[in-house]
Design a protein around this motif. Structure first.
Motif, short mmCIF file in Angstrom:
data_model
loop_
_atom_site.label_atom_id
_atom_site.label_comp_id
_atom_site.label_asym_id
_atom_site.label_seq_id
_atom_site.Cartn_x
_atom_site.Cartn_y
_atom_site.Cartn_z
N GLU A 113 0.83 -1.21 0.00
CA GLU A 113 0.00 0.00 0.00
C GLU A 113 0.86 1.26 0.00
O GLU A 113 0.58 2.22 -0.73
CB GLU A 113 -0.91 -0.02 1.22
N GLY A 116 2.27 1.91 -3.41
CA GLY A 116 1.28 2.55 -4.26
C GLY A 116 1.11 4.02 -3.93
O GLY A 116 0.93 4.86 -4.83
N MET A 117 1.17 4.36 -2.65
CA MET A 117 1.07 5.77 -2.25
C MET A 117 2.27 6.57 -2.74
O MET A 117 2.13 7.75 -3.08
CB MET A 117 0.96 5.87 -0.73
N SER A 120 1.43 7.49 -6.13
CA SER A 120 0.42 8.55 -6.12
C SER A 120 1.04 9.91 -5.77
O SER A 120 0.65 10.94 -6.32
CB SER A 120 -0.69 8.21 -5.12
N SER A 123 2.72 11.24 -8.81
CA SER A 123 1.72 11.74 -9.75
C SER A 123 1.16 13.09 -9.30
O SER A 123 0.99 14.02 -10.11
CB SER A 123 0.58 10.73 -9.89
N ALA A 124 0.91 13.23 -7.96
CA ALA A 124 0.39 14.49 -7.44
C ALA A 124 1.43 15.59 -7.56
O ALA A 124 1.10 16.75 -7.87
CB ALA A 124 -0.03 14.30 -5.98
N GLN A 193 -4.43 17.35 -2.93
CA GLN A 193 -4.29 15.91 -3.14
C GLN A 193 -2.91 15.41 -2.71
O GLN A 193 -2.78 14.34 -2.11
CB GLN A 193 -4.55 15.59 -4.61
N VAL A 197 -2.26 12.61 0.20
CA VAL A 197 -1.53 11.36 -0.02
C VAL A 197 -0.32 11.28 0.91
O VAL A 197 0.00 10.20 1.44
CB VAL A 197 -1.10 11.24 -1.50
N ARG A 201 0.39 8.46 3.59
CA ARG A 201 1.63 7.69 3.63
C ARG A 201 2.24 7.72 5.03
O ARG A 201 2.76 6.70 5.51
CB ARG A 201 2.63 8.24 2.62
#
Length: 305
Positions: A113, A116-117, A120, A123-124, A193, A197, A201
Motif C-alpha cells: 500500500e 502505491g502511495m 500517487s 503523480s500528485a 491531493q 496522499v 503515507r
C-alpha cells in the motif's frame, strides 16, 4: 573325709579369700581419681563441628514455559545429559504459527500500500508542477489580453475601431482571466491531493511500524513453543509427560516446572550449623562430607560460604 569334700572345702575357702581381698582393694581405692598419662609432645589441637544438611549442585535451573500449550514432544528423560542448545520440550504451535503468518501478510499488504502511495505522491507532484506551469502560461496570456483590451478600449473611446473588435478584445481578456483562475484552482486541488496522499503515507508508515512490532511479537511467541537447554548438565527432575499442558506462572501462582537441569561439575553441601558452633567455622576451612548413599566414604571439600 573324702577327696570330693576336700575339694569343695578348698574352693569355698578360695572364694571367701578372693572376695575379702577384692573388697579390701575396692575400699582402699574408693575416692581415688584415675588419670591418664603420656609423653609430653608439641601438637595441634583440632576442633570439629558436625552438622546435617543436603547435597545440591552449585548451579541448576528449573525449566518452565513462557506460554501455555500442550507438550507434543519430550525427547529427554530423567538422568539424561544435555548440552547448551539441546531441544528439551516442544509445545503445540499451530496457533502461534498462524499468528506469525497473519502478521507477516498484514505487513506485506501495508508495504504494498505504501509503495502505491509513493506512486500517487509522484503523480500528485507532477500535477502540481503542471498546474504551476499552466498558471505561468495563463498569467502571460492574461497580461497580453489585458494589454490588447486596454488598447482597444482606448481606440473604442476615440471611435477608431468597430464595436465587435472591442467586444472580441474584452472577451479575450475575460477568458484569459478565467483560465488563470481555473489554473490556480487546479493548483490548489493538486496541492491538496498531494498533502492528503502524504498524510496517508505517514499514517501507513506508522501502521507498518506497528505491524513490524506485531510480527516481532508473533515470532517471539512462536519461538517460545520450542524450549532448549541453557546450560550443560544432567536432568535431575522430570515430572511431566507428553500430552500434558504447560501452565504459565502468574502473580502468586507459580507455573509448571517442566524439569530441572543441574550442572554436576561442582557440588555443594548445604548444612544447618548450630548458632553456638557457627562462630568456629571460617571460609576456606576443610570439610569432610559423608553421604548416606556412599557408606563410610568421605568427600573432601572446603567452606565456601
Amino acid at each position: 573325709m573324702t577327696t570330693k569334700k576336700k575339694v569343695l572345702i578348698a574352693a569355698a575357702l578360695a572364694v571367701v579369700i578372693s572376695s575379702t581381698v577384692g573388697y579390701s582393694v575396692v575400699a582402699r581405692n574408693r575416692g581415688v581419681v584415675t588419670v591418664q598419662t603420656g609423653r609430653v609432645v608439641r601438637q595441634d589441637l583440632t576442633q570439629s563441628v558436625s552438622a546435617n544438611g543436603e547435597i545440591r549442585p552449585k548451579k541448576y535451573v528449573n525449566v518452565s514455559s513462557n506460554m501455555m500449550g500442550r507438550i507434543v514432544r519430550l525427547p529427554v528423560k530423567e538422568g539424561d545429559r544435555v548440552r547448551d542448545g539441546d531441544l528439551l520440550v516442544q509445545l503445540e504451535s499451530i496457533q502461534s504459527a498462524a499468528d506469525v503468518n497473519a502478521a507477516e501478510a498484514t505487513l506485506d499488504a501495508a508495504q504494498t500500500e505504501i509503495e502505491g502511495m509513493s506512486a500517487s505522491i509522484r503523480s500528485a507532484e507532477a500535477a502540481v508542477t503542471s498546474a504551476k506551469a499552466e498558471i505561468t502560461r495563463s498569467d502571460a496570456d492574461l497580461a497580453r489580453a489585458m494589454q490588447n483590451f486596454e488598447r482597444m478600449d482606448k481606440m473604442n473611446k476615440e471611435g477608431l475601431i468597430a464595436k465587435d473588435a472591442y467586444d472580441r478584445a474584452k472577451a479575450d481578456y475575460d477568458i484569459s482571466a478565467a483560465q488563470l483562475n481555473a489554473a490556480k484552482a487546479r493548483l490548489a486541488q493538486a496541492e491538496a491531493q498531494l498533502a492528503q496522499v502524504q498524510s496517508q503515507r505517514s499514517s501507513t508508515s506508522l501502521r507498518i511500524a506497528q505491524q513490524r512490532a506485531a510480527v516481532t511479537r508473533a515470532r517471539d511467541q512462536f519461538s517460545k513453543t520450542t524450549i532448549r537447554s541453557t546450560l550443560e548438565g544432567i536432568i535431575t527432575y522430570l515430572p511431566v509427560n507428553e500430552g500434558e499442558i504447560a501452565i504459565v506462572g502468574v502473580q502468586n501462582q507459580p507455573g509448571t516446572v517442566l524439569m530441572t537441569i543441574a550442572d554436576m561439575s561442582v557440588i555443594t553441601a548445604e548444612l544447618k550449623v548450630d548458632e553456638t558452633d557457627i562462630v568456629n567455622v571460617k571460609i576456606g576451612q576443610e570439610a569432610k562430607i559423608k553421604v548416606d548413599a556412599l557408606g563410610e566414604r568421605e568427600l573432601i571439600g572446603h567452606v565456601s560460604e
